[in-house]
Write a protein that holds these residues in place. Structure first.
Motif, PDB file in Angstrom:
ATOM      1  N   ARG A  21      -2.768   6.716   5.758  1.00 34.02           N
ATOM      2  CA  ARG A  21      -1.590   6.177   6.414  1.00 34.02           C
ATOM      3  C   ARG A  21      -1.760   4.673   6.533  1.00 34.02           C
ATOM      4  O   ARG A  21      -2.799   4.173   6.986  1.00 34.02           O
ATOM      5  CB  ARG A  21      -1.409   6.784   7.810  1.00 34.02           C
ATOM      6  N   ALA A  22      -0.765   3.926   6.108  1.00 33.66           N
ATOM      7  CA  ALA A  22      -0.828   2.468   6.112  1.00 33.66           C
ATOM      8  C   ALA A  22       0.315   1.938   6.969  1.00 33.66           C
ATOM      9  O   ALA A  22       1.477   2.292   6.757  1.00 33.66           O
ATOM     10  CB  ALA A  22      -0.719   1.927   4.687  1.00 33.66           C
ATOM     11  N   ARG A  23      -0.029   1.084   7.933  1.00 33.77           N
ATOM     12  CA  ARG A  23       0.979   0.510   8.842  1.00 33.77           C
ATOM     13  C   ARG A  23       1.191  -0.966   8.496  1.00 33.77           C
ATOM     14  O   ARG A  23       0.221  -1.728   8.384  1.00 33.77           O
ATOM     15  CB  ARG A  23       0.518   0.642  10.286  1.00 33.77           C
ATOM     16  N   LEU A  24       2.442  -1.367   8.329  1.00 31.92           N
ATOM     17  CA  LEU A  24       2.734  -2.757   7.988  1.00 31.92           C
ATOM     18  C   LEU A  24       2.464  -3.660   9.189  1.00 31.92           C
ATOM     19  O   LEU A  24       3.028  -3.453  10.266  1.00 31.92           O
ATOM     20  CB  LEU A  24       4.189  -2.901   7.538  1.00 31.92           C
ATOM     21  N   GLN A  25       1.594  -4.654   8.973  1.00 34.66           N
ATOM     22  CA  GLN A  25       1.229  -5.588  10.033  1.00 34.66           C
ATOM     23  C   GLN A  25       1.941  -6.930   9.899  1.00 34.66           C
ATOM     24  O   GLN A  25       2.292  -7.555  10.893  1.00 34.66           O
ATOM     25  CB  GLN A  25      -0.291  -5.823  10.000  1.00 34.66           C
ATOM     26  N   ASP A  26       2.111  -7.382   8.680  1.00 34.51           N
ATOM     27  CA  ASP A  26       2.670  -8.724   8.470  1.00 34.51           C
ATOM     28  C   ASP A  26       3.274  -8.769   7.072  1.00 34.51           C
ATOM     29  O   ASP A  26       2.979  -7.911   6.223  1.00 34.51           O
ATOM     30  CB  ASP A  26       1.563  -9.781   8.605  1.00 34.51           C
ATOM     31  N   SER A  27       4.111  -9.753   6.842  1.00 38.00           N
ATOM     32  CA  SER A  27       4.692  -9.903   5.502  1.00 38.00           C
ATOM     33  C   SER A  27       5.324 -11.276   5.374  1.00 38.00           C
ATOM     34  O   SER A  27       5.599 -11.944   6.373  1.00 38.00           O
ATOM     35  CB  SER A  27       5.751  -8.821   5.243  1.00 38.00           C
ATOM     36  N   TRP A  28       5.530 -11.699   4.150  1.00 44.54           N
ATOM     37  CA  TRP A  28       6.252 -12.939   3.872  1.00 44.54           C
ATOM     38  C   TRP A  28       6.786 -12.885   2.446  1.00 44.54           C
ATOM     39  O   TRP A  28       6.247 -12.173   1.593  1.00 44.54           O
ATOM     40  CB  TRP A  28       5.370 -14.169   4.058  1.00 44.54           C
ATOM     41  N   VAL A  38       1.207  -6.926   4.236  1.00 45.90           N
ATOM     42  CA  VAL A  38      -0.157  -6.749   4.710  1.00 45.90           C
ATOM     43  C   VAL A  38      -0.213  -5.467   5.534  1.00 45.90           C
ATOM     44  O   VAL A  38       0.456  -5.353   6.565  1.00 45.90           O
ATOM     45  CB  VAL A  38      -0.603  -7.952   5.563  1.00 45.90           C
ATOM     46  N   PHE A  39      -1.018  -4.519   5.073  1.00 41.97           N
ATOM     47  CA  PHE A  39      -1.109  -3.216   5.734  1.00 41.97           C
ATOM     48  C   PHE A  39      -2.464  -3.067   6.423  1.00 41.97           C
ATOM     49  O   PHE A  39      -3.503  -3.479   5.883  1.00 41.97           O
ATOM     50  CB  PHE A  39      -0.967  -2.087   4.710  1.00 41.97           C
ATOM     51  N   ASP A  40      -2.407  -2.451   7.577  1.00 49.86           N
ATOM     52  CA  ASP A  40      -3.638  -1.976   8.219  1.00 49.86           C
ATOM     53  C   ASP A  40      -3.829  -0.530   7.767  1.00 49.86           C
ATOM     54  O   ASP A  40      -2.929   0.304   7.945  1.00 49.86           O
ATOM     55  CB  ASP A  40      -3.520  -2.059   9.737  1.00 49.86           C
ATOM     56  N   VAL A  41      -4.994  -0.248   7.164  1.00 49.56           N
ATOM     57  CA  VAL A  41      -5.249   1.081   6.594  1.00 49.56           C
ATOM     58  C   VAL A  41      -6.547   1.618   7.197  1.00 49.56           C
ATOM     59  O   VAL A  41      -7.635   1.374   6.659  1.00 49.56           O
ATOM     60  CB  VAL A  41      -5.349   1.012   5.058  1.00 49.56           C
ATOM     61  N   PRO A  42      -6.479   2.336   8.316  1.00 52.71           N
ATOM     62  CA  PRO A  42      -7.710   2.896   8.897  1.00 52.71           C
ATOM     63  C   PRO A  42      -8.419   3.806   7.906  1.00 52.71           C
ATOM     64  O   PRO A  42      -7.793   4.619   7.225  1.00 52.71           O
ATOM     65  CB  PRO A  42      -7.171   3.696  10.102  1.00 52.71           C
ATOM     66  N   GLY A  43      -9.729   3.629   7.813  1.00 53.47           N
ATOM     67  CA  GLY A  43     -10.512   4.448   6.903  1.00 53.47           C
ATOM     68  C   GLY A  43     -10.530   3.963   5.475  1.00 53.47           C
ATOM     69  O   GLY A  43     -11.094   4.634   4.597  1.00 53.47           O
ATOM     70  N   TRP A  44      -9.936   2.772   5.221  1.00 52.85           N
ATOM     71  CA  TRP A  44      -9.925   2.242   3.858  1.00 52.85           C
ATOM     72  C   TRP A  44     -11.359   2.030   3.378  1.00 52.85           C
ATOM     73  O   TRP A  44     -12.156   1.368   4.053  1.00 52.85           O
ATOM     74  CB  TRP A  44      -9.160   0.924   3.831  1.00 52.85           C
ATOM     75  N   PRO A 102       7.605  -4.513  10.280  1.00 52.39           N
ATOM     76  CA  PRO A 102       6.288  -4.343  10.911  1.00 52.39           C
ATOM     77  C   PRO A 102       6.269  -3.120  11.815  1.00 52.39           C
ATOM     78  O   PRO A 102       7.209  -2.878  12.587  1.00 52.39           O
ATOM     79  CB  PRO A 102       6.116  -5.641  11.701  1.00 52.39           C
ATOM     80  N   GLY A 103       5.210  -2.355  11.716  1.00 47.50           N
ATOM     81  CA  GLY A 103       5.076  -1.110  12.463  1.00 47.50           C
ATOM     82  C   GLY A 103       5.463   0.114  11.661  1.00 47.50           C
ATOM     83  O   GLY A 103       5.045   1.226  11.986  1.00 47.50           O
ATOM     84  N   ASP A 104       6.262  -0.073  10.608  1.00 48.42           N
ATOM     85  CA  ASP A 104       6.610   1.052   9.741  1.00 48.42           C
ATOM     86  C   ASP A 104       5.368   1.514   8.972  1.00 48.42           C
ATOM     87  O   ASP A 104       4.474   0.714   8.674  1.00 48.42           O
ATOM     88  CB  ASP A 104       7.704   0.652   8.740  1.00 48.42           C
ATOM     89  N   GLU A 105       5.364   2.787   8.604  1.00 49.10           N
ATOM     90  CA  GLU A 105       4.220   3.351   7.909  1.00 49.10           C
ATOM     91  C   GLU A 105       4.633   3.962   6.573  1.00 49.10           C
ATOM     92  O   GLU A 105       5.796   4.333   6.367  1.00 49.10           O
ATOM     93  CB  GLU A 105       3.535   4.430   8.765  1.00 49.10           C
ATOM     94  N   LEU A 106       3.657   4.077   5.708  1.00 53.74           N
ATOM     95  CA  LEU A 106       3.827   4.787   4.443  1.00 53.74           C
ATOM     96  C   LEU A 106       2.488   5.403   4.052  1.00 53.74           C
ATOM     97  O   LEU A 106       1.463   5.162   4.699  1.00 53.74           O
ATOM     98  CB  LEU A 106       4.364   3.856   3.342  1.00 53.74           C
ATOM     99  N   ALA A 107       2.499   6.194   2.986  1.00 55.87           N
ATOM    100  CA  ALA A 107       1.266   6.794   2.467  1.00 55.87           C
ATOM    101  C   ALA A 107       0.749   5.948   1.314  1.00 55.87           C
ATOM    102  O   ALA A 107       1.516   5.521   0.445  1.00 55.87           O
ATOM    103  CB  ALA A 107       1.530   8.226   2.003  1.00 55.87           C
ATOM    104  N   LEU A 108      -0.546   5.721   1.315  1.00 53.34           N
ATOM    105  CA  LEU A 108      -1.173   4.847   0.310  1.00 53.34           C
ATOM    106  C   LEU A 108      -2.442   5.524  -0.182  1.00 53.34           C
ATOM    107  O   LEU A 108      -3.249   6.004   0.618  1.00 53.34           O
ATOM    108  CB  LEU A 108      -1.459   3.496   0.964  1.00 53.34           C
ATOM    109  N   ARG A 109      -2.634   5.570  -1.501  1.00 55.22           N
ATOM    110  CA  ARG A 109      -3.800   6.211  -2.098  1.00 55.22           C
ATOM    111  C   ARG A 109      -4.563   5.232  -2.975  1.00 55.22           C
ATOM    112  O   ARG A 109      -3.968   4.548  -3.814  1.00 55.22           O
ATOM    113  CB  ARG A 109      -3.376   7.416  -2.928  1.00 55.22           C
ATOM    114  N   GLY A 110      -5.864   5.178  -2.802  1.00 53.40           N
ATOM    115  CA  GLY A 110      -6.656   4.285  -3.632  1.00 53.40           C
ATOM    116  C   GLY A 110      -8.029   4.045  -3.045  1.00 53.40           C
ATOM    117  O   GLY A 110      -8.416   4.716  -2.087  1.00 53.40           O
TER     118      GLY A 110
END
Length: 257
Positions: A21-28, A38-44, A102-110
């Motif tokens: 699970r990846a949560r959007l922290q910042d963007s430009w 920029v995503f925060d990805v716990p367990g990356w 910011p705060g929205d989440e998505l699924a990310l694999r890698g």
């Protein structure tokens, strides 16, 4: 004519590829149609420069769409940066560029990929050839080189349609001006700056250094961009003396965005 043997980087870790699970922290915005997220990805588990991820969006009715994007950031414990170009009519990229908050989440694999990869243990010179959004994984390599304090000579040849289509424009200008051992050439295929000595146009043989043009030996070459750009660039590289074994390519084409 000589060339530097290509030494495969040793895998630094063996790991299964998992969804996170990846949560959007910042963007430009990088351009009017491209955004760095920029995503925060716990367990990356960490990654190497040049690798990519799969991104999956799932609607409330269960419909899902999945796309692959290159990682733009240096290895970090839990943060992953992607730079995404919005594709007209796409299902995933327009949401990432224009709608995700910011705060929205998505699924990310890698992370995924071991071919187009650079690690700081490699000391040989590097030639990066980017077309359009193909700059993203190559920018990760350039950032990793500087982050790790590597002295490997780097030369980036970056082709964009116009100056308004450049990703990372300010950062590339700063690196080109202030970082020793790095050469950055920006080329424009449609229209350039008024004082640009190079007429706008597609990549030309004169834009690519010959394989034996430096005292450091032939470089390891990375090419990334649209399929037609990569085909054209690899033909030029061969004509400039770069052996196929020294050239690593990654290409992208229409995928539905």
């Amino acid at each position: 004519m000589t060339t530097t043997p290509v030494t495969e980087p040793s895998p630094r870790r063996r790991r299964s590829i998992q969804w996170h699970r990846a949560r959007l922290q910042d963007s430009w915005m990088e351009t009017r149609t491209a955004r760095t997220l920029v995503f925060d990805v716990p367990g990356w588990p960490g990654h190497d420069a040049g690798q990519h991820v799969d991104v999956k969006l799932t609607a409330d009715d269960g419909y899902s769409a999945q796309r692959s994007y290159s990682i733009a950031s240096v290895p970090n414990s839990s943060r992953v940066e992607l730079t995404v170009q919005a594709a007209s009519g796409g299902e995933v990229s327009p949401y990432l560029v224009h709608d995700m908050r910011p705060g929205d989440e998505l699924a990310l694999r890698g992370p995924i990929g071991g071919w187009l990869r650079w690690i700081a243990d490699l000391e040989e010179p590097v030639l990066l050839v980017a077309g359009g959004a193909g700059i993203v994984p190559l920018m990760a390599m350039l950032r990793q080189r500087n982050h790790a304090g590597s002295s490997a000579p780097f030369h980036l040849v970056y082709s964009a349609r116009t100056p308004d289509h450049l990703f990372y424009a300010n950062e590339l200008h700063s690196i080109g001006q202030n970082v020793s051992g790095v050469i950055i050439d920006r080329l424009y295929s449609r229209s350039g700056l008024p004082d640009d000595p190079r007429p706008a146009g597609h990549l030309r043989p004169a834009d690519i250094p010959e394989a034996n043009s430096t005292a450091h030996g032939a470089p390891r070459v990375y090419v990334c961009g649209p399929s037609e750009f990569v085909e054209h660039a690899t033909q030029i590289l061969a004509g400039r003396g770069h052996l196929p074994a020294a050239v690593r390519t990654e290409r992208f084409g229409p995928s539905g965005g």
